[in-house]
Design a protein around this motif. Sequence first.
Motif, PDB file in Angstrom:
ATOM      1  N   ALA A 248      40.861  42.856  36.766  1.00  0.00           N
ATOM      2  CA  ALA A 248      40.700  41.949  37.915  1.00  0.00           C
ATOM      3  C   ALA A 248      41.692  42.231  39.031  1.00  0.00           C
ATOM      4  CB  ALA A 248      40.827  40.496  37.451  1.00  0.00           C
ATOM      5  N   ARG A 387      41.296  40.935  50.483  1.00  0.00           N
ATOM      6  CA  ARG A 387      40.776  40.807  49.123  1.00  0.00           C
ATOM      7  C   ARG A 387      39.710  39.713  49.088  1.00  0.00           C
ATOM      8  NH1 ARG A 387      44.409  42.031  44.273  1.00  0.00           N
ATOM      9  NH2 ARG A 387      43.133  40.373  43.386  1.00  0.00           N
ATOM     10  N   PRO A 388      38.631  39.949  48.373  1.00  0.00           N
ATOM     11  CA  PRO A 388      37.593  38.906  48.276  1.00  0.00           C
ATOM     12  C   PRO A 388      38.100  37.720  47.468  1.00  0.00           C
ATOM     13  CG  PRO A 388      37.123  40.699  46.766  1.00  0.00           C
ATOM     14  CD  PRO A 388      38.291  41.144  47.598  1.00  0.00           C
ATOM     15  N   SER A 389      37.622  36.552  47.826  1.00  0.00           N
ATOM     16  CA  SER A 389      38.056  35.348  47.110  1.00  0.00           C
ATOM     17  C   SER A 389      37.498  35.303  45.692  1.00  0.00           C
ATOM     18  CB  SER A 389      37.630  34.093  47.876  1.00  0.00           C
ATOM     19  OG  SER A 389      36.219  34.100  48.069  1.00  0.00           O
ATOM     20  N   GLN A 390      36.356  35.941  45.464  1.00  0.00           N
ATOM     21  CA  GLN A 390      35.747  35.980  44.137  1.00  0.00           C
ATOM     22  C   GLN A 390      35.375  37.415  43.805  1.00  0.00           C
ATOM     23  OE1 GLN A 390      32.409  33.320  44.182  1.00  0.00           O
ATOM     24  NE2 GLN A 390      33.675  31.459  44.145  1.00  0.00           N
ATOM     25  N   GLY A 391      35.284  37.707  42.507  1.00  0.00           N
ATOM     26  CA  GLY A 391      34.887  39.027  42.073  1.00  0.00           C
ATOM     27  C   GLY A 391      36.059  39.996  42.064  1.00  0.00           C
ATOM     28  N   ASP A 392      35.801  41.177  41.538  1.00  0.00           N
ATOM     29  CA  ASP A 392      36.830  42.205  41.416  1.00  0.00           C
ATOM     30  C   ASP A 392      37.004  42.917  42.757  1.00  0.00           C
ATOM     31  OD1 ASP A 392      38.091  44.830  40.797  1.00  0.00           O
ATOM     32  OD2 ASP A 392      37.963  44.053  38.747  1.00  0.00           O
ATOM     33  N   HIS A 396      34.356  45.324  45.185  1.00  0.00           N
ATOM     34  CA  HIS A 396      34.136  45.051  46.611  1.00  0.00           C
ATOM     35  C   HIS A 396      34.444  46.293  47.448  1.00  0.00           C
ATOM     36  CE1 HIS A 396      33.928  42.671  50.279  1.00  0.00           C
ATOM     37  NE2 HIS A 396      35.100  43.204  50.632  1.00  0.00           N
TER      38      HIS A 396
END
Length: 620
Positions: A248, A387-392, A396
């Motif tokens: 993650a 960095r995305p708030s959700q997901g790896d 992304h």
Amino acid sequence: MNARAAAVPGIVAALSFALVSPSLGVTGIVIAASLAGWLGAGRVGVGRIAQLIGLGMFVALGGTFLRPMLPPLSVRIVGQLHTGWATVAALALLIGATSSLIAKPIGGRLTPIAFALLGFGATGGTETGWRFPLLVIVFFAITAWARRRSDGSDRGVLRLSRRDYATLLGLAGAAVAATALAAIALPSAHEWAMRRIMRLGPRAQTGFSNRMWLGSMNGMLTNDELVIRITGEPTDYLRGVAFTRYAAGRWTHDAPSVPVRNIDRTLVDQPKQTTLAFLDEPERYFLPLAARHVAIPTAEALATPLGTLEPVAASTSRELSFTHGSRHRFAPIRPTQADLTVPRALRRPLAQLIEQVTSHERTPAQRLSDIERFLRRNFSYSLDVDRPSQGDPLVHFLQSDRRGHCEYFASALALLGRAAGVPTRVVGGYRVSEFNSVGEYYMVRQNDAHSWVEAWIPGRGWTTYDATPSSGETVTSTPLAAALADAARVMIVRGLRYLDGLSTWQIAFPLLFLIPLYFGARLYRSRREQQRLEDGEAAAFESFVLLSRALEKRGLKRAPNETVSAFARRVRAAPLPGQLSGELAEHLRWYARLRYGKPSDERRGFAPRTAELCGQLAKR
């Protein structure tokens, strides 16, 4: 003259050398030569030209024969002289002993005393506690005695009054006190200056830890603070930390640190070496993957199975050296299952991408090269990454944004390589890409922080791969103004490090020597001036005798009990032509001031004026 007296300081200096000499053989030679110089003092007749030629040959041959009898330059033993100082001391004492044998040495009997002083000073090149200060007092006392006994012709200086001896004794005491104070204060002042010079400019910090989040290098990559200077053979990738596990957006490792305390302090007989100088105490030591021999001045470090080194607490070195080649020690362990592990959530997207980039029919090296080329051609370098708030964040990066910096490219290359069946690790450190052409060394800044991949290739072992588009092979030159400023700073630091290699008494010894020398020179000058005034007084008396004879011829004879002032009054009343009687009376009063008053420069012109007046008396 007593030639043997001039050889005695050499014997004292030889005994001082014996206390700290690192070689019993050299000690025996020095003591034997000093005793021979004393026993045969002044018995060898050698011309000046032959002495000069012999001195040059003696230094060359003496250094050649003495050097193999001494320890290597890299060896330092507590309480014993370093080989460099031992060579200087031994040569000086041998030359002094040889000059004692010569009947008329160049420089007179001061020559063996001067070389004894040089040799004695060199014996202060190591810590000996209270012994060296005591020897300093003994040596200078014997030197003063030898100087007096060896040159009795210097009557004006050597025959001193009690007051002069009291003054010299006070000066010697002041010199010893000042030297003791310097011995305490100078090392502390040097350490203070060393810290300030080393930290000129912004304070540098290395920001590598045992965990790396994608984006954690952002602050370092925008910071141009200098952290390392590199001299010697060029290098490129300096690794400081290695990671094996990803989850993650975070890389970690579980490699333990093991203390190692038998590391070489220096690299002996290794001309092609590279030296890293850290501007501040490093949190990690940085080495290339191909570092064969490693030397750390503290001789200890914490080593991990991943081939990285860390400082031991309270024993951090700001310098380390290495030679290039396959690792002799501290080699990374062979691949483990962790180096092939891909997080479950990433296996499917990475497998789909691998099918587009390479195939399992190709060799591991070809597969890594295919992935490296794919990332360089289809992705762009950028520090502006959210960095995305959700997901790896890696997914992304691969599927959506396709922009990132070295951490993203290294992570993508490592995990895609694992998906292709190649063991990989992510490595954090510095990329060396700036050269200071003025100082001729490389400079590493915070924004040279970098991440790359090491992959296990059969037959080659761990091999470096770098997919980041901006990490080319180009080395840039430091701007001229900045290069000059940093090179000047390095020269100051090197000078201070040279002082750092000196012992306490080596730093303080010049003060002990120069203070008596300065005041002794002043005393000598004062005595010379006194002698000059006394010589002037004698010349004035001779002139007065001539004038008295000339006056006697004119019927003006001075009575045996008549003062000069009374005689001058009688001359003024004498019937002499013009103003001659007044001029003669004034001249006699001038003599009275010179003869019975305080010494002064008033005597200048007295003798010529006397001759002039005597001539006028003869004419009239």
